[in-house]
Scaffold this active site. Structure first.
Site, short mmCIF file in Angstrom:
data_model
loop_
_atom_site.label_atom_id
_atom_site.label_comp_id
_atom_site.label_asym_id
_atom_site.label_seq_id
_atom_site.Cartn_x
_atom_site.Cartn_y
_atom_site.Cartn_z
N PRO A 10 90.98 2.94 54.26
CA PRO A 10 92.10 2.02 54.10
C PRO A 10 92.01 0.76 54.96
O PRO A 10 91.55 0.80 56.10
CB PRO A 10 93.31 2.86 54.51
CG PRO A 10 92.78 4.03 55.24
CD PRO A 10 91.40 4.27 54.71
N ASN A 11 92.46 -0.30 54.37
CA ASN A 11 92.58 -1.63 55.00
C ASN A 11 91.25 -2.33 55.24
O ASN A 11 91.22 -3.47 55.69
CB ASN A 11 93.38 -1.56 56.31
CG ASN A 11 94.77 -1.00 56.09
OD1 ASN A 11 95.50 -1.51 55.23
ND2 ASN A 11 95.15 0.03 56.81
N ARG A 18 91.69 -9.48 58.46
CA ARG A 18 92.35 -8.45 59.28
C ARG A 18 91.79 -8.45 60.70
O ARG A 18 90.61 -8.15 60.90
CB ARG A 18 92.10 -7.08 58.64
CG ARG A 18 92.63 -5.93 59.43
CD ARG A 18 92.15 -4.60 58.86
NE ARG A 18 92.66 -3.52 59.67
CZ ARG A 18 92.11 -2.32 59.75
NH1 ARG A 18 91.04 -2.03 59.03
NH2 ARG A 18 92.63 -1.41 60.52
N TYR A 23 87.54 -6.76 64.22
CA TYR A 23 86.68 -6.30 63.12
C TYR A 23 85.68 -7.34 62.62
O TYR A 23 84.88 -7.04 61.73
CB TYR A 23 87.56 -5.81 61.96
CG TYR A 23 88.45 -4.64 62.36
CD1 TYR A 23 87.88 -3.45 62.79
CD2 TYR A 23 89.83 -4.73 62.33
CE1 TYR A 23 88.67 -2.37 63.18
CE2 TYR A 23 90.64 -3.67 62.71
CZ TYR A 23 90.05 -2.49 63.13
OH TYR A 23 90.83 -1.43 63.52
N ASN A 74 83.07 5.19 56.53
CA ASN A 74 84.02 4.64 57.50
C ASN A 74 85.41 5.07 57.03
O ASN A 74 86.01 4.45 56.16
CB ASN A 74 83.93 3.12 57.59
CG ASN A 74 84.85 2.57 58.68
OD1 ASN A 74 85.72 3.28 59.18
ND2 ASN A 74 84.67 1.31 59.04
N ALA A 77 91.54 4.44 59.32
CA ALA A 77 92.62 5.15 60.01
C ALA A 77 92.59 6.66 59.74
O ALA A 77 93.05 7.46 60.57
CB ALA A 77 93.96 4.57 59.61
N GLU A 98 79.30 8.93 60.23
CA GLU A 98 80.60 8.28 60.44
C GLU A 98 80.34 6.91 61.08
O GLU A 98 79.59 6.81 62.05
CB GLU A 98 81.44 9.15 61.38
CG GLU A 98 82.78 8.54 61.73
CD GLU A 98 83.50 9.34 62.82
OE1 GLU A 98 83.10 10.48 63.13
OE2 GLU A 98 84.47 8.81 63.38
N HIS A 100 81.98 3.08 62.39
CA HIS A 100 83.11 2.21 62.74
C HIS A 100 82.60 0.85 63.17
O HIS A 100 81.59 0.76 63.88
CB HIS A 100 83.95 2.82 63.88
CG HIS A 100 84.50 4.16 63.53
ND1 HIS A 100 85.56 4.30 62.68
CD2 HIS A 100 84.10 5.40 63.88
CE1 HIS A 100 85.81 5.60 62.53
NE2 HIS A 100 84.94 6.29 63.24
N ARG A 107 89.24 1.89 72.64
CA ARG A 107 90.51 1.36 72.12
C ARG A 107 91.67 2.29 72.48
O ARG A 107 91.58 3.06 73.42
CB ARG A 107 90.36 1.12 70.62
CG ARG A 107 89.24 0.09 70.31
CD ARG A 107 89.18 -0.25 68.85
NE ARG A 107 90.44 -0.85 68.38
CZ ARG A 107 90.76 -0.99 67.10
NH1 ARG A 107 89.91 -0.58 66.16
NH2 ARG A 107 91.91 -1.54 66.76
C1 DQA Z 1 87.82 1.50 62.13
C2 DQA Z 1 88.55 2.02 63.38
C3 DQA Z 1 89.84 2.75 63.01
O1 DQA Z 1 90.51 3.19 64.17
C4 DQA Z 1 90.76 1.80 62.26
O2 DQA Z 1 91.91 2.49 61.84
C5 DQA Z 1 90.11 1.11 61.12
C6 DQA Z 1 88.72 0.66 61.27
C7 DQA Z 1 86.58 0.66 62.48
O3 DQA Z 1 85.76 0.45 61.58
O4 DQA Z 1 86.45 0.17 63.61
O5 DQA Z 1 90.74 0.82 60.11
O6 DQA Z 1 87.37 2.63 61.39
#
Ligand code: DQA
Length: 147
Positions: A10-11, A18, A23, A74, A77, A98, A100, A107
């Site tokens: 998501p997002n 964003r 990011y 990825n 959240a 995984e 990020h 963080r």
């Molecule tokens: C994320 C880190 C997560 O905590 C966050 O909710 C994201 C992006 C990252 O790629 O750094 O949406 O996965």
């Protein structure tokens, strides 16, 4: 040809606008093109998917379980909350990295716990878009060593 799934949670469809300080300024499209370029160079076929829905991600993983040899994930959240995605990764038994963009361990406290990490073969966190490229190469080496 090796077959790898790339799944963005998501997002991540809002990348570019964003929180660019965290990011980066690249859009998801740019990251996907970068990945596709590296994939082509290495004779890898990618299926790329983004969703804001937990169930959609679970279904996508399930639907591609016979196709995929590796997964770059990825979970965004959902990393910190989703037992459903963790269970899917565990059930599929396909090597999953995984990924990020940010270093989740540097963080907020709630981001420092990943439900996915214990079922992944590795986690790459904090290299921005390069996290995905590193995951691709790591996964390829792993698949080739196995095969
Ligand atoms: C994320 C880190 C997560 O905590 C966050 O909710 C994201 C992006 C990252 O790629 O750094 O949406 O996965």
């Amino acid at each position: 040809m090796n077959k790898i799934l790339v799944v963005h949670g998501p997002n991540l469809d809002l990348l570019g606008e964003r929180e660019p300080g965290i990011y980066g300024k690249d859009t998801l499209e740019t990251i996907n093109s970068l990945l596709k370029k590296e994939a082509q160079k290495n004779n890898v076929e990618l299926k790329v998917f983004q969703s804001n829905g937990e169930g959609d991600i679970v279904n996508f993983l399930r639907d591609n379980r016979k196709w995929a040899e590796g997964i770059i994930l990825n979970p965004a959240a959902y990393t910190h909350t989703s037992v459903a995605i963790r269970d899917a990764v565990k059930a599929l038994n396909i090597p999953t990295v995984e990924v990020h963009l940010s270093n989740i361990y540097a963080r907020e406290e709630f981001r420092q716990k990943s439900l996915i990490a214990p079922v992944a073969v590795a986690t790459i966190s904090g290299f921005g878009k390069q996290s995905y490229i590193l995951a691709l190469y790591g996964l390829l080496n792993l698949i080739k060593d196995k095969g």
